[in-house]
Scaffold this motif. Structure first.
Motif, PDB file in Angstrom:
ATOM      1  N   GLU A 171       0.841  -1.270   0.058  1.00  0.00           N
ATOM      2  CA  GLU A 171       0.048   0.054   0.032  1.00  0.00           C
ATOM      3  C   GLU A 171       0.781   1.121   0.052  1.00  0.00           C
ATOM      4  O   GLU A 171       1.855   1.330   0.822  1.00  0.00           O
ATOM      5  N   THR A 217       0.288   5.780  -0.346  1.00  0.00           N
ATOM      6  CA  THR A 217      -0.516   6.636  -0.515  1.00  0.00           C
ATOM      7  C   THR A 217       0.104   8.088  -1.546  1.00  0.00           C
ATOM      8  O   THR A 217       1.006   8.407  -1.210  1.00  0.00           O
ATOM      9  N   LYS A 231      -4.468   9.577  -1.834  1.00  0.00           N
ATOM     10  CA  LYS A 231      -5.360   8.475  -2.067  1.00  0.00           C
ATOM     11  C   LYS A 231      -4.620   7.249  -1.854  1.00  0.00           C
ATOM     12  O   LYS A 231      -3.417   7.028  -2.446  1.00  0.00           O
ATOM     13  N   THR A 232      -4.732   6.189  -1.054  1.00  0.00           N
ATOM     14  CA  THR A 232      -4.076   4.957  -0.823  1.00  0.00           C
ATOM     15  C   THR A 232      -4.621   4.130  -1.603  1.00  0.00           C
ATOM     16  O   THR A 232      -5.699   3.773  -1.990  1.00  0.00           O
ATOM     17  N   GLU A 233      -3.647   3.381  -2.422  1.00  0.00           N
ATOM     18  CA  GLU A 233      -3.548   2.639  -3.619  1.00  0.00           C
ATOM     19  C   GLU A 233      -2.950   1.147  -3.254  1.00  0.00           C
ATOM     20  O   GLU A 233      -1.888   1.454  -2.411  1.00  0.00           O
ATOM     21  N   GLU A 289       3.501   1.232 -12.686  1.00  0.00           N
ATOM     22  CA  GLU A 289       2.368   2.014 -13.140  1.00  0.00           C
ATOM     23  C   GLU A 289       3.050   3.512 -13.582  1.00  0.00           C
ATOM     24  O   GLU A 289       3.469   4.208 -12.772  1.00  0.00           O
ATOM     25  N   TYR A 322      -0.869   7.684 -13.744  1.00  0.00           N
ATOM     26  CA  TYR A 322      -1.862   7.815 -12.503  1.00  0.00           C
ATOM     27  C   TYR A 322      -2.678   9.178 -12.711  1.00  0.00           C
ATOM     28  O   TYR A 322      -2.113  10.087 -12.867  1.00  0.00           O
ATOM     29  N   GLU A 352      -8.093  11.381  -8.853  1.00  0.00           N
ATOM     30  CA  GLU A 352      -9.487  11.334  -8.955  1.00  0.00           C
ATOM     31  C   GLU A 352     -10.226  12.849  -8.715  1.00  0.00           C
ATOM     32  O   GLU A 352     -11.352  13.134  -9.028  1.00  0.00           O
ATOM     33  N   TYR A 400       4.640   5.765  -8.084  1.00  0.00           N
ATOM     34  CA  TYR A 400       4.699   5.264  -6.627  1.00  0.00           C
ATOM     35  C   TYR A 400       6.015   5.865  -6.089  1.00  0.00           C
ATOM     36  O   TYR A 400       6.149   6.215  -4.789  1.00  0.00           O
TER      37      TYR A 400
END
Length: 72
Positions: A10, A12, A22-24, A32, A35, A38, A54
């Motif tokens: 995890e 953030t 946001k924690t992903e 990734e 991103y 949102e 990340y």
């Protein structure tokens, strides 16, 4: 576990434009590279020298980097 090493999955992500957090869950089988925030819809890309979003914007580096390996 990632390649035999314990890693945190995890992270953030904090948007540098609006500050939204946001924690992903990070993928263990792919980087990734993009991103989308949102909140403000800004499309994040890794900063120069980083392999993924990340590593640039997260509280925890991606699993390969945590395990001491090269990322994608």
């Amino acid at each position: 576990m990632y390649n035999g090493k314990k890693v945190e999955l995890e992270s953030t992500i904090t948007c540098p434009k609006c500050g939204h957090k946001k924690t992903e869950m990070m993928p263990t089988n792919a980087c990734e590279f993009f991103y989308e925030c949102e909140c403000c819809k800004t499309r994040l890309r890794p900063l120069e020298g980083d392999c993924c979003v990340y590593c640039s914007y997260g509280t925890v580096k991606c699993p390969p980097i945590q395990a001491g390996e090269n990322c994608c």
